[in-house]
Design a protein around this motif. Structure first.
Motif, short mmCIF file in Angstrom:
data_model
loop_
_atom_site.label_atom_id
_atom_site.label_comp_id
_atom_site.label_asym_id
_atom_site.label_seq_id
_atom_site.Cartn_x
_atom_site.Cartn_y
_atom_site.Cartn_z
N ASP A 155 0.85 -1.18 0.00
CA ASP A 155 0.00 0.00 0.00
C ASP A 155 0.90 1.24 0.00
O ASP A 155 1.57 1.54 0.99
CB ASP A 155 -0.88 -0.03 1.24
N VAL A 156 0.91 1.95 -1.12
CA VAL A 156 1.78 3.12 -1.29
C VAL A 156 1.46 4.21 -0.26
O VAL A 156 2.35 4.90 0.24
CB VAL A 156 1.68 3.66 -2.72
N PHE A 157 0.18 4.34 0.11
CA PHE A 157 -0.22 5.37 1.07
C PHE A 157 0.39 5.13 2.46
O PHE A 157 0.42 6.03 3.28
CB PHE A 157 -1.74 5.44 1.19
N SER A 158 0.89 3.92 2.71
CA SER A 158 1.42 3.60 4.05
C SER A 158 2.91 3.91 4.19
O SER A 158 3.53 3.53 5.18
CB SER A 158 1.17 2.12 4.36
N ILE A 159 3.48 4.64 3.22
CA ILE A 159 4.90 4.97 3.29
C ILE A 159 5.19 5.82 4.53
O ILE A 159 4.39 6.67 4.93
CB ILE A 159 5.36 5.71 2.01
N ASN A 160 6.33 5.55 5.17
CA ASN A 160 6.69 6.25 6.40
C ASN A 160 8.20 6.44 6.47
O ASN A 160 8.95 5.48 6.49
CB ASN A 160 6.21 5.44 7.61
N THR A 161 8.62 7.70 6.50
CA THR A 161 10.04 8.02 6.69
C THR A 161 10.27 8.79 7.98
O THR A 161 11.38 9.26 8.24
CB THR A 161 10.58 8.86 5.51
N GLY A 162 9.20 8.95 8.78
CA GLY A 162 9.32 9.71 10.02
C GLY A 162 9.22 11.21 9.84
O GLY A 162 9.50 11.98 10.75
N ASN A 163 8.82 11.65 8.63
CA ASN A 163 8.72 13.07 8.34
C ASN A 163 7.51 13.28 7.44
O ASN A 163 7.53 12.90 6.26
CB ASN A 163 10.01 13.54 7.65
N ASP A 164 6.44 13.87 7.98
CA ASP A 164 5.18 13.98 7.23
C ASP A 164 5.32 14.75 5.91
O ASP A 164 4.80 14.30 4.89
CB ASP A 164 4.09 14.62 8.10
N PRO A 165 5.98 15.92 5.87
CA PRO A 165 6.12 16.62 4.59
C PRO A 165 6.85 15.77 3.54
O PRO A 165 6.47 15.75 2.37
CB PRO A 165 6.92 17.88 4.94
N ARG A 166 7.89 15.06 3.97
CA ARG A 166 8.62 14.20 3.02
C ARG A 166 7.74 13.04 2.55
O ARG A 166 7.71 12.71 1.36
CB ARG A 166 9.90 13.67 3.66
N ASP A 167 6.99 12.44 3.49
CA ASP A 167 6.10 11.34 3.11
C ASP A 167 5.05 11.82 2.10
O ASP A 167 4.75 11.13 1.12
CB ASP A 167 5.40 10.76 4.34
N ASN A 168 4.50 13.01 2.33
CA ASN A 168 3.51 13.55 1.39
C ASN A 168 4.13 13.82 0.03
O ASN A 168 3.48 13.60 -1.00
CB ASN A 168 2.89 14.83 1.96
N HIS A 169 5.37 14.28 0.01
CA HIS A 169 6.06 14.50 -1.26
C HIS A 169 6.27 13.17 -1.99
O HIS A 169 6.07 13.07 -3.20
CB HIS A 169 7.40 15.21 -1.04
N LEU A 170 6.66 12.13 -1.25
CA LEU A 170 6.87 10.81 -1.86
C LEU A 170 5.58 10.22 -2.42
O LEU A 170 5.60 9.47 -3.39
CB LEU A 170 7.50 9.85 -0.85
N LYS A 171 4.43 10.58 -1.82
CA LYS A 171 3.14 10.10 -2.32
C LYS A 171 2.63 10.91 -3.51
O LYS A 171 1.68 10.51 -4.17
CB LYS A 171 2.10 10.14 -1.18
N SER A 172 3.26 12.05 -3.77
CA SER A 172 2.79 12.97 -4.82
C SER A 172 3.19 12.50 -6.21
O SER A 172 3.89 11.51 -6.38
CB SER A 172 3.34 14.37 -4.57
N LYS A 173 2.77 13.27 -7.22
CA LYS A 173 3.10 12.95 -8.61
C LYS A 173 4.60 12.95 -8.87
O LYS A 173 5.08 12.31 -9.81
CB LYS A 173 2.43 13.96 -9.56
N ASP A 174 5.35 13.70 -8.06
CA ASP A 174 6.81 13.73 -8.25
C ASP A 174 7.45 12.36 -8.07
O ASP A 174 8.49 12.06 -8.66
CB ASP A 174 7.46 14.69 -7.24
N PHE A 175 6.82 11.53 -7.24
CA PHE A 175 7.39 10.21 -6.95
C PHE A 175 6.36 9.10 -7.21
O PHE A 175 6.16 8.72 -8.35
CB PHE A 175 7.90 10.16 -5.50
N LEU A 176 5.71 8.59 -6.18
CA LEU A 176 4.89 7.39 -6.32
C LEU A 176 3.48 7.64 -6.88
O LEU A 176 2.83 6.70 -7.33
CB LEU A 176 4.78 6.69 -4.95
N HIS A 177 3.01 8.88 -6.85
CA HIS A 177 1.69 9.24 -7.38
C HIS A 177 0.63 8.29 -6.83
O HIS A 177 -0.10 7.60 -7.56
CB HIS A 177 1.71 9.21 -8.90
#
Length: 193
Positions: A72-94
């Motif tokens: 589940d891509v939405f479950s990504i966790n790096t310990g940093n909410d802004p970074r996680d949101n960026h990773l879920k965005s079109k720039d990365f995993l979309h």
């Protein structure tokens, strides 16, 4: 010696008999992690909290194993909410458009005792590529409730650009802010059904 090993494998509790056994991943005792070099000087780590996996095999040496996995891509966790949101965005995993990453095995070859090479197809976003995982089989054990469990570690490197995760910025010195190569490491415990 080979005959003894074969006899031991044939009587292994992992895959007794010729009927395929089904094993499901135990999320509480497993992890799907990744790491990537940041600013050329350090690494950032993360994981996915939600995933499912299944292994089916009849042969005691596992070489007929069929493995399916989804994350589940939405479950990504790096310990940093802004970074996680960026990773879920079109720039990365979309994640909005591609909420799942999937893996389907094509072969599982025994290299030496406890070591395997897993080939399969990894799909991220709308791209499917062939990948190879180095796998270590940790063995089997019964838990306190009598259920049989099997442990594995698997790792590989992928080029994120191959999967259209192409966000890119350069440091002042000319290196990449986020490296293109990503290390994937899975520590998995399966329960026999």
């Amino acid at each position: 010696m080979k005959k003894l090993l074969l006899a031991l494998m044939l009587h292994s509790p992992l895959f007794a008999g010729t009927q395929a056994a089904t094993w499901k991943v135990d999320r509480d005792h497993s992890s799907v992690g990744f790491s990537v070099t940041h600013l050329v000087i350090s690494e950032v780590e993360g994981n996915f909290k939600n995933f499912e996996g299944e292994l089916k095999a009849a042969k005691p040496d596992l070489t007929d194993a069929q493995i399916h996995f989804s994350v589940d891509v939405f479950s990504i966790n790096t310990g940093n909410d802004p970074r996680d949101n960026h990773l879920k965005s079109k720039d990365f995993l979309h994640a909005e458009q591609y909420p799942k990453m999937t893996f389907k095995s094509t072969s599982f070859n025994r290299i030496t005792e406890g070591k395997y090479l897993l080939d399969g197809e990894l799909t991220i976003r709308d791209v499917t590529k062939k990948v190879k995982f180095n796998v270590t089989y940790g063995g089997t054990a019964k838990d306190p409730t009598g259920k049989l469990r099997a442990g594995f570690k698997a790792n590989t490197y992928i080029n994120r650009f191959d999967y259209n995760l192409k966000w890119d910025k350069m440091t002042e010195a000319g290196g990449m802010v986020v490296d293109k190569m990503v290390n994937l490491e899975l520590k998995l415990e399966f329960i026999k059904e």
